[in-house]
Design a protein around this motif. Sequence first.
Motif, short mmCIF file in Angstrom:
data_model
loop_
_atom_site.label_atom_id
_atom_site.label_comp_id
_atom_site.label_asym_id
_atom_site.label_seq_id
_atom_site.Cartn_x
_atom_site.Cartn_y
_atom_site.Cartn_z
N PRO A 1 1.18 -2.18 -0.43
CA PRO A 1 0.09 0.17 0.36
C PRO A 1 0.33 1.46 -0.07
O PRO A 1 0.18 2.29 -0.82
N GLY A 2 2.29 1.21 0.27
CA GLY A 2 3.26 2.32 0.46
C GLY A 2 3.37 2.28 -0.67
O GLY A 2 4.89 3.18 -0.73
N ASN A 3 3.68 1.82 -1.83
CA ASN A 3 4.36 1.27 -2.92
C ASN A 3 5.99 1.09 -2.62
O ASN A 3 6.42 1.00 -1.54
N VAL A 4 6.22 1.74 -3.69
CA VAL A 4 7.84 1.98 -3.84
C VAL A 4 8.91 2.15 -3.04
O VAL A 4 9.76 1.85 -2.12
N ARG A 5 7.91 3.59 -2.34
CA ARG A 5 8.46 4.03 -0.68
C ARG A 5 8.57 2.57 0.60
O ARG A 5 10.17 2.92 1.42
N GLU A 6 7.16 2.19 0.32
CA GLU A 6 7.75 1.33 1.09
C GLU A 6 8.54 -0.11 1.11
O GLU A 6 9.11 -0.25 1.74
N LEU A 7 8.97 -0.21 -0.15
CA LEU A 7 9.71 -1.63 -0.52
C LEU A 7 11.32 -0.62 -0.50
O LEU A 7 12.52 -1.74 0.57
N ARG A 8 11.28 0.65 -0.27
CA ARG A 8 12.86 1.06 0.31
C ARG A 8 12.97 0.88 1.68
O ARG A 8 13.33 0.32 2.63
N ALA A 9 12.04 1.36 3.06
CA ALA A 9 11.76 1.17 3.43
C ALA A 9 12.08 0.06 4.53
O ALA A 9 13.07 0.49 5.40
N LEU A 10 11.64 -1.08 3.54
CA LEU A 10 11.80 -2.43 4.19
C LEU A 10 13.12 -2.83 3.62
O LEU A 10 13.69 -3.54 4.82
N ALA A 11 13.66 -2.71 2.89
CA ALA A 11 15.15 -3.02 2.80
C ALA A 11 15.92 -2.29 3.33
O ALA A 11 16.94 -3.12 4.19
N PHE A 12 16.07 -0.99 3.83
CA PHE A 12 16.98 -0.92 4.13
C PHE A 12 16.67 -0.46 6.17
O PHE A 12 17.72 -1.14 6.60
N ASP A 13 15.00 -1.15 6.44
CA ASP A 13 14.99 -1.98 7.62
C ASP A 13 15.85 -2.46 8.21
O ASP A 13 16.49 -3.44 8.61
N ALA A 14 15.47 -3.96 6.54
CA ALA A 14 16.48 -5.20 6.59
C ALA A 14 17.85 -4.72 6.82
O ALA A 14 18.37 -6.03 7.16
N MET A 15 18.28 -4.60 5.90
CA MET A 15 20.06 -4.31 6.07
C MET A 15 20.19 -3.60 7.33
O MET A 15 21.18 -4.37 8.09
N SER A 16 19.46 -3.34 8.19
CA SER A 16 20.21 -2.86 9.16
C SER A 16 20.54 -3.80 10.46
O SER A 16 20.63 -3.87 11.30
N HIS A 17 19.19 -4.74 10.34
CA HIS A 17 19.01 -6.11 10.88
C HIS A 17 19.82 -7.02 10.75
O HIS A 17 20.14 -7.95 10.98
N HIS A 18 20.43 -6.95 9.66
CA HIS A 18 21.09 -8.49 8.81
C HIS A 18 22.53 -9.00 9.57
O HIS A 18 23.58 -7.60 9.51
N ARG A 19 22.77 -10.20 9.52
CA ARG A 19 23.45 -10.62 9.58
C ARG A 19 24.01 -11.74 8.82
O ARG A 19 23.44 -12.41 8.89
N GLY A 20 25.82 -11.85 8.06
CA GLY A 20 25.88 -12.87 7.66
C GLY A 20 25.90 -12.44 5.59
O GLY A 20 25.33 -11.76 5.66
N ALA A 21 25.48 -13.75 5.39
CA ALA A 21 25.62 -13.49 3.74
C ALA A 21 23.98 -13.39 3.20
O ALA A 21 24.21 -12.81 1.93
N THR A 22 23.25 -14.15 3.31
CA THR A 22 21.82 -14.45 3.22
C THR A 22 20.94 -13.64 3.75
O THR A 22 20.92 -13.43 5.28
N LEU A 23 19.89 -12.89 3.31
CA LEU A 23 18.66 -12.21 3.53
C LEU A 23 18.29 -13.27 4.21
O LEU A 23 17.90 -14.22 4.48
N ALA A 24 17.90 -12.85 5.98
CA ALA A 24 16.44 -13.96 6.96
C ALA A 24 15.70 -13.38 6.29
O ALA A 24 14.82 -12.57 6.25
#
Length: 475
Positions: free
Chosen positions: A371-394
């Motif tokens: 529902p938040g379109n491209v802006r929501e996907l971008r926020a999700l990607a950045f949030d995922a990277m802030s939590h990310h550890r390792g070689a593959t996204l969880a």
Amino acid sequence: MGKKTPPPYPPNPVLLVDDELHTLASFDIALRSHGISNTIRCQDSRDVAAILDNQPVEIILLDLMMPHVSGHDILKHVRQRFPELPVIIVTGVNEVETAVRCIQEGAFDYVLKPVEIERLLPSIRRALEVRQLRRENSRLASSFFDKDPAHPEVFSGIITGNDTMKALFRYCEAVAEGRQPVLITGETGVGKESIAKAIHDLSGRTGEYVTVNVAGLDDQIFADTLFGHARGAFTGADRNRAGLVEKAAGGSLFLDEIGDLSEPSQVKLLRFLEEREYYPLGSDQVHHSDARVIVATHRDLEQQHRKGLFRTDLFYRLRTHRIQVPPLRERKDDIPALLDFFLAQAATEFKKEKPRCPDELITLLAGYDFPGNVRELRALAFDAMSHHRGATLAMAFFHKELDSASLRENPSTSPARILPQKSWAASFAQLPTLKDADQELIAEALRRSNHNQRAAALILGITPQALNQRLKRQA
């Protein structure tokens, strides 16, 4: 730094043809005082053919009764050689037969002397608009069979391979050089401002690209922001201040959230669009600007104007060129490229290695409506990277975030609501066969996933291979 001189308007000159010098001078002065600064005076009608052969002309203002070559003969010559060139007859001949004859021979309009500028100016503006619309239609026709935009570098900041978006880019290219307003509509987060900036970049305008969000601005603040004020206009106005319309001279003015504009402000904007003139607050001196106005809104302006919440005349003035940016759920083929782009951005920002995306992640994202379109996907990607550890996204992070987002958008889908006390099958008077139930569930899952089999399999809780086998058995 001195005040910059705006470029001449229109880009090609208006040709003034009359055998009386004082008439040519008065026309020229009147047009320049209303922002039409690019003109050619021609007192000898024998020179018209050479002028037209040697340079492009936007429109012609033509007298009828002249020595050497008459206005009728010039009109016939123009219609034969330059049929797309509007000719406005400006004459003292007050005869119905003559007016009818000129219109039948292809004149755009017929204006009587002595000329009132209030009568002549709307005719000139309509002729200029017709010229520009014909150019845009020609560009659209020439690009009809093209798949990609002619200037892809302008759209490089908009990540897409979607055919609908590419067609939208080609339309932007066709209308960019015009002077008419552009209305950009679409849901929040689809990238309306990126489209507006691309139109400005394509326009060839040398002035600035100026943006303002008009949501929440009352009438006085709106007028002050756009048109500026004179010294003493209100308490605290201790000096003259230019507005954004002046700042955008020779360029583009982007007004975001135009659907939230108050009615008094709508009237002021409409006057500016129609007359290309405005008054700073507290001033009785008229100013002119050739700033191209681009507006955007997430609201349904057509519905608003039907309800009386948005002026009908302004609505139709704004929608001369309308661009509807599709939501992300209608261009899910762009999700992999967008996700890759945003993850690369986030990895740079967080100083991490860009991770690998599991295949099932794209399937999961394709099953979500964003529902938040491209802006929501971008926020999700950045949030995922802030939590990310390792070689593959969880995957666990995305499952949790998308489940939470779905519940926020539609609480009725919470487990407590979708698991009733009584089995859903109890509502059937006659139970379907297992084969029929299987077919209906598969059809519904495919519908909800836009016929993405990986996403449909995820909805049904089976593997894509198992779903493929069931579809083969149904065939």
